[in-house]
Design a protein around this motif. Structure first.
Motif, PDB file in Angstrom:
ATOM      1  N   GLY A  91     -30.414 -28.087  48.057  1.00 42.23           N
ATOM      2  CA  GLY A  91     -29.231 -28.930  48.049  1.00 42.23           C
ATOM      3  C   GLY A  91     -28.288 -28.481  49.140  1.00 42.23           C
ATOM      4  N   TYR A  92     -27.552 -29.425  49.704  1.00 43.34           N
ATOM      5  CA  TYR A  92     -26.533 -29.091  50.677  1.00 43.34           C
ATOM      6  C   TYR A  92     -25.303 -29.947  50.404  1.00 43.34           C
ATOM      7  N   VAL A  93     -24.184 -29.280  50.181  1.00 44.97           N
ATOM      8  CA  VAL A  93     -22.918 -29.969  49.962  1.00 44.97           C
ATOM      9  C   VAL A  93     -22.284 -30.147  51.338  1.00 44.97           C
ATOM     10  N   LEU A  94     -22.134 -31.401  51.752  1.00 40.92           N
ATOM     11  CA  LEU A  94     -21.661 -31.613  53.106  1.00 40.92           C
ATOM     12  C   LEU A  94     -20.269 -32.202  53.192  1.00 40.92           C
ATOM     13  N   ASN A  95     -19.671 -32.524  52.095  1.00 48.34           N
ATOM     14  CA  ASN A  95     -18.343 -33.115  52.156  1.00 48.34           C
ATOM     15  C   ASN A  95     -17.640 -32.909  50.827  1.00 48.34           C
ATOM     16  N   VAL A  96     -16.525 -32.228  50.859  1.00 51.96           N
ATOM     17  CA  VAL A  96     -15.655 -32.082  49.690  1.00 51.96           C
ATOM     18  C   VAL A  96     -14.252 -32.377  50.181  1.00 51.96           C
ATOM     19  N   ALA A  97     -13.632 -33.399  49.624  1.00 55.84           N
ATOM     20  CA  ALA A  97     -12.302 -33.770  50.109  1.00 55.84           C
ATOM     21  C   ALA A  97     -11.465 -34.383  49.004  1.00 55.84           C
ATOM     22  N   THR A  98     -10.197 -34.047  49.026  1.00 54.81           N
ATOM     23  CA  THR A  98      -9.211 -34.652  48.131  1.00 54.81           C
ATOM     24  C   THR A  98      -8.069 -35.182  48.983  1.00 54.81           C
ATOM     25  N   ASP A  99      -7.670 -36.409  48.701  1.00 58.04           N
ATOM     26  CA  ASP A  99      -6.520 -36.985  49.382  1.00 58.04           C
ATOM     27  C   ASP A  99      -5.329 -36.047  49.174  1.00 58.04           C
ATOM     28  N   PRO A 100      -4.566 -35.746  50.226  1.00 55.93           N
ATOM     29  CA  PRO A 100      -3.453 -34.796  50.087  1.00 55.93           C
ATOM     30  C   PRO A 100      -2.485 -35.123  48.948  1.00 55.93           C
ATOM     31  N   ALA A 101      -2.272 -36.386  48.652  1.00 52.92           N
ATOM     32  CA  ALA A 101      -1.342 -36.762  47.581  1.00 52.92           C
ATOM     33  C   ALA A 101      -1.864 -36.441  46.186  1.00 52.92           C
ATOM     34  N   TYR A 102      -3.154 -36.074  46.066  1.00 43.27           N
ATOM     35  CA  TYR A 102      -3.766 -35.860  44.749  1.00 43.27           C
ATOM     36  C   TYR A 102      -4.348 -34.456  44.583  1.00 43.27           C
ATOM     37  N   ARG A 103      -3.945 -33.539  45.431  1.00 43.61           N
ATOM     38  CA  ARG A 103      -4.482 -32.176  45.351  1.00 43.61           C
ATOM     39  C   ARG A 103      -3.889 -31.400  44.190  1.00 43.61           C
ATOM     40  N   ARG A 104      -4.611 -30.327  43.825  1.00 42.60           N
ATOM     41  CA  ARG A 104      -4.202 -29.390  42.770  1.00 42.60           C
ATOM     42  C   ARG A 104      -4.221 -30.027  41.377  1.00 42.60           C
ATOM     43  N   ARG A 105      -5.103 -30.990  41.185  1.00 39.75           N
ATOM     44  CA  ARG A 105      -5.250 -31.656  39.887  1.00 39.75           C
ATOM     45  C   ARG A 105      -6.642 -31.455  39.289  1.00 39.75           C
ATOM     46  N   GLY A 106      -7.509 -30.735  39.989  1.00 38.68           N
ATOM     47  CA  GLY A 106      -8.856 -30.491  39.493  1.00 38.68           C
ATOM     48  C   GLY A 106      -9.866 -31.550  39.884  1.00 38.68           C
ATOM     49  N   TYR A 107      -9.508 -32.459  40.784  1.00 41.12           N
ATOM     50  CA  TYR A 107     -10.412 -33.547  41.141  1.00 41.12           C
ATOM     51  C   TYR A 107     -11.642 -33.048  41.905  1.00 41.12           C
ATOM     52  N   SER A 108     -11.448 -32.165  42.866  1.00 47.43           N
ATOM     53  CA  SER A 108     -12.606 -31.641  43.610  1.00 47.43           C
ATOM     54  C   SER A 108     -13.516 -30.840  42.694  1.00 47.43           C
ATOM     55  N   ARG A 109     -12.941 -30.067  41.785  1.00 48.05           N
ATOM     56  CA  ARG A 109     -13.753 -29.311  40.821  1.00 48.05           C
ATOM     57  C   ARG A 109     -14.583 -30.266  39.969  1.00 48.05           C
ATOM     58  N   ALA A 110     -13.974 -31.339  39.498  1.00 45.70           N
ATOM     59  CA  ALA A 110     -14.697 -32.304  38.668  1.00 45.70           C
ATOM     60  C   ALA A 110     -15.840 -32.944  39.461  1.00 45.70           C
ATOM     61  N   CYS A 111     -15.583 -33.296  40.713  1.00 45.20           N
ATOM     62  CA  CYS A 111     -16.631 -33.887  41.549  1.00 45.20           C
ATOM     63  C   CYS A 111     -17.743 -32.881  41.829  1.00 45.20           C
ATOM     64  N   MET A 112     -17.357 -31.634  42.133  1.00 47.20           N
ATOM     65  CA  MET A 112     -18.370 -30.596  42.388  1.00 47.20           C
ATOM     66  C   MET A 112     -19.220 -30.353  41.148  1.00 47.20           C
ATOM     67  N   THR A 113     -18.606 -30.325  39.992  1.00 47.66           N
ATOM     68  CA  THR A 113     -19.346 -30.107  38.747  1.00 47.66           C
ATOM     69  C   THR A 113     -20.347 -31.233  38.525  1.00 47.66           C
ATOM     70  N   ALA A 114     -19.936 -32.467  38.794  1.00 49.72           N
ATOM     71  CA  ALA A 114     -20.856 -33.606  38.656  1.00 49.72           C
ATOM     72  C   ALA A 114     -22.021 -33.475  39.634  1.00 49.72           C
ATOM     73  N   LEU A 115     -21.740 -33.068  40.865  1.00 46.86           N
ATOM     74  CA  LEU A 115     -22.806 -32.896  41.854  1.00 46.86           C
ATOM     75  C   LEU A 115     -23.753 -31.766  41.447  1.00 46.86           C
ATOM     76  N   LEU A 116     -23.201 -30.648  40.983  1.00 50.22           N
ATOM     77  CA  LEU A 116     -24.057 -29.534  40.555  1.00 50.22           C
ATOM     78  C   LEU A 116     -24.926 -29.934  39.371  1.00 50.22           C
ATOM     79  N   ASP A 117     -24.400 -30.749  38.464  1.00 51.40           N
ATOM     80  CA  ASP A 117     -25.210 -31.271  37.355  1.00 51.40           C
ATOM     81  C   ASP A 117     -26.347 -32.151  37.882  1.00 51.40           C
ATOM     82  N   TRP A 118     -26.050 -32.968  38.890  1.00 52.83           N
ATOM     83  CA  TRP A 118     -27.080 -33.826  39.502  1.00 52.83           C
ATOM     84  C   TRP A 118     -28.182 -32.969  40.113  1.00 52.83           C
TER      85      TRP A 118
END
Length: 159
Positions: A91-118
């Motif tokens: 596996g290769y994670v090639l893009n992790v990004a959060t819109d600056p207005a929505y940072r520090r809310r756990g969104y990237s962690r939630a997306c990464m967790t979904a990808l790792l589950d996949w």
């Protein structure tokens, strides 16, 4: 709980918009996103097609309007099997990004967790990524560690 979903073809432009946010954070002002986002939408639509099992993107929708707050894109690469990797799948994670207005809310962690589950459902046991200094604490908390493998790259100019 943060709702993530697998991105579809209709998310292509937003995935590229967030990619430009990530790239600008890594190299501010280095590239003009208008030169590659437009032409790239067709490529990303093809890659996000539901039948493509070599790439997946997981996203969080903006809670207050249209568009994406965060996204993660990962690929699967078939390599030759080896003693530590009998399937040869990586596996290769090639893009992790959060819109600056929505940072520090756990969104990237939630997306990464979904990808790792996949990846886990696909039997992939080795996953690589390149971490920015800002992103490294998130990846470390998910179990990623720095590796010792030296990397090299050749860039062949387009003709």
């Amino acid at each position: 709980m943060i709702d993530t979903r697998r991105a579809g073809v209709g998310d292509a432009a937003e995935v590229l918009r967030l990619r430009s946010v990530m790239l600008d954070a890594m190299r501010p002002g280095a590239d003009d996103p208008q030169t590659w986002i437009g032409p790239g939408v067709a490529v990303v639509r093809r890659l996000l097609d539901a039948e493509n099992d070599a790439l997946a993107a997981f996203v969080v929708d903006k809670p207050d309007g249209p568009g994406l707050a965060a996204c993660v894109v990962g690929t699967v690469d078939q390599r030759l099997p080896g003693p530590r990797d009998p399937s040869g799948l990586r596996g290769y994670v090639l893009n992790v990004a959060t819109d600056p207005a929505y940072r520090r809310r756990g969104y990237s962690r939630a997306c990464m967790t979904a990808l790792l589950d996949w990846y886990t459902r696909r039997g992939i046991t080795a996953i690589d990524l390149r971490a920015s200094a800002e992103g490294e604490p998130l990846y470390a908390s998910l179990g990623f560690v720095r590796n010792q493998e030296p990397g090299m790259r050749l860039v062949i100019p387009a003709r």
